[in-house]
Design an enzyme around this catalytic site. Structure first.
Site, PDB file in Angstrom:
ATOM      1  N   HIS A 176       3.924  -0.728 -27.400  1.00 59.76           N
ATOM      2  CA  HIS A 176       2.776  -1.547 -27.778  1.00 59.76           C
ATOM      3  C   HIS A 176       2.313  -2.409 -26.602  1.00 59.76           C
ATOM      4  O   HIS A 176       1.154  -2.826 -26.545  1.00 59.76           O
ATOM      5  CB  HIS A 176       3.114  -2.467 -28.964  1.00 59.76           C
ATOM      6  N   ASP A 247       0.793   8.377 -32.363  1.00 60.52           N
ATOM      7  CA  ASP A 247       0.950   6.954 -32.644  1.00 60.52           C
ATOM      8  C   ASP A 247      -0.392   6.286 -32.332  1.00 60.52           C
ATOM      9  O   ASP A 247      -1.315   6.909 -31.789  1.00 60.52           O
ATOM     10  CB  ASP A 247       2.075   6.366 -31.795  1.00 60.52           C
TER      11      ASP A 247
END
Length: 490
Positions: A176, A247
């Protein structure tokens, strides 16, 4: 061929705006993912899902991350334990029952796709994002337990998604925030990380990619964008013919280097069937337009995209959206199951023992532990003190962050010093000026290796987990003595 068929996207608030609905209709978007910020409560969620279905149509994929533990987007449902808690219990039948109960709540609210279970092996204690989400470090057993969870889940009509291919367990960077690189030889990957995915290849209906570079597999591109990994390894070598979903493309590992629009095209070209450009209206519009352009200009192989459509439609047909009631009695049964499961997962490290009856507790905890974008925020220090104060006299000592804890100036008194780790972050490797009588690791079990004290691992801080911890502290239940993953010396 419409770009939206290959996209799962999100929305910024608790309602679907007219502008976003118009964009989705234009490109015929087929899937959406909901997060905690989209959910107020049961009634609002039912209204929102009905609105989404009206725009997306009957073949929609309504998805969520409901793994268990700290990764839970629907806080009003009973709270299942995460993978590592089930790994500690080491009971496939229990994992199967937990998977089924997790899906029952989702199905009642219209979800037909869950981004779980985690197939990653957490062999690296410094991993900042997986930890207790993993079923353990042993590849065969972790895979077996995760697939038992999957079997219970799909029997309730909700598709599962194994993640994050080809393995996110041995990283020290959160994708992230940055781009992780895993320097492992191919034989090591085959012996460890790839084992659960190979077990899942003919069984789990969807797999999610990892935003990680594996130089042994592809020296340039992360798995999400790598044809060598998604087509060569996953499709051809492992023979996987389920749905491959990226993702989220707004994660910095991808967004900072390629941007969501270009990454979406690259991921589809590499072998993904669905991509997730999560973001505002402008980002979604730019990504859908870029994918449509790639389809129209022939940048994406037509036969490959037709095969993707077939896989996506097969998934939606096998797992149609079915809303329905979730009776209070059934919720109560599922919650009781989860409490039993959390209790079975409790793990004692060292000579951990509950505080004596009537002891005065000095409780050290983080005042306001934050979430991290994946996991929800931990139980607050005040909440923990309220629970403990029902049974003991409590003196709270709150800190802002874990880095403060080793240097606390706490002289040993005649009470019981209880350290409660209610944050995912680990303590610094430094000299401790005090020694807790007991360390309760509510969240990241690897914190136990950083503290010079015996520990109780619970793998989570949801109400059902805290109920199990309190029962142990009161001496009413026993804990297992074998952690499911290497913790190192305490």
């Amino acid at each position: 061929m419409h770009a939206g068929r290959f996209v799962i996207t999100g929305l910024p608030g608790t309602e679907l705006s007219p502008d976003l609905a118009a964009l989705w209709r234009r490109y015929r978007v087929g899937g959406v993912i909901l997060f905690r910020h989209n959910v107020v409560g049961p009634r609002q969620l039912r209204r929102l899902v009905a609105d989404l279905l009206e725009v997306l149509g009957p073949g929609a994929l309504i998805s969520v991350d409901q793994e268990g533990g700290a990764v839970l987007r629907l806080p009003f449902l009973p709270s299942p334990p995460p993978g590592m808690s089930l790994g500690a219990a080491d009971d496939p039948e229990l994992a199967r029952a937990v998977g089924a109960a997790t899906a029952r709540g989702l199905a009642a609210y219209g979800f037909n796709l869950n981004f779980a279970p985690v197939l990653d092996l957490n062999t690296n204690p410094a991993n900042p994002v997986i930890a207790e989400r993993s079923f353990g470090a042993d590849p065969e057993r972790a895979g077996e337990l995760a697939l038992a969870w999957h079997e219970g889940h799909v029997r309730q009509g909700v598709a599962t998604t194994g993640k994050h291919f080809p393995g996110h367990g041995d990283t020290t960077v959160d994708s992230h925030l940055g781009l992780p690189v895993v320097h492992k030889r191919l034989d090591e990957l085959r012996r460890l990380e790839l084992v659960p995915f190979a077990q899942a290849a003919g069984r789990v209906p969807a797999l999610m990619t990892a935003h990680i570079v594996y130089p042994e597999l592809d020296g340039e591109l992360p798995a999400t964008l790598s044809q060598r990994i998604l087509t060569g390894l996953l499709r051809q070598e492992l023979g996987y013919d389920g749905v491959v979903v990226s993702d989220a493309l707004n994660m910095r590992a991808i967004a900072d280097r390629w941007g969501a629009p270009e990454a979406a095209v690259r991921s589809l070209a590499a072998g993904a069937d669905l991509v997730m450009p999560l973001g505002d209206l402008a980002l979604q519009a730019a990504t859908l337009a870029r994918v449509q352009e790639a389809l129209d200009r022939g940048e994406l192989d037509r036969r490959q995209m037709e095969a993707s459509v077939e896989r996506i439609e097969r998934l939606a047909e096998r797992f149609p959206v079915r809303t329905g009631p979730y009776p209070q009695a059934l919720q109560g049964e599922d919650r009781a199951l989860f409490v039993r499961a959390w209790t079975r997962g409790l793990t004692a490290v060292g000579d951990a023992a509950p505080p004596p009856r009537g002891a005065r507790l000095r409780v050290v905890a983080q005042a306001r532990p934050p979430g991290d974008g994946v996991s929800e925020a931990g139980a607050s220090g005040a909440e923990l003190v309220r629970l403990l104060a029902q049974y003991w006299e409590v003196q709270p000592i709150f800190v802002e962050g874990p880095e403060e804890v080793p240097g606390l100036e706490l002289s040993k008194g005649d009470g019981f010093d209880l350290l409660v780790s209610n944050s995912r972050r680990l303590y610094p490797r430094t000299e401790w000026r005090w020694r807790p009588d007991l360390h309760v690791a509510l969240w990241n079990p690897f914190a136990a290796a950083c503290v010079p004290a015996p520990a109780l691992l619970s793998y989570g801080f949801r109400p059902e987990a805290l109920e199990a911890v309190l029962a142990w502290l009161r001496g009413e239940v026993e804990a297992r003595g074998r952690p499911p993953a290497p913790l190192g010396p305490t």
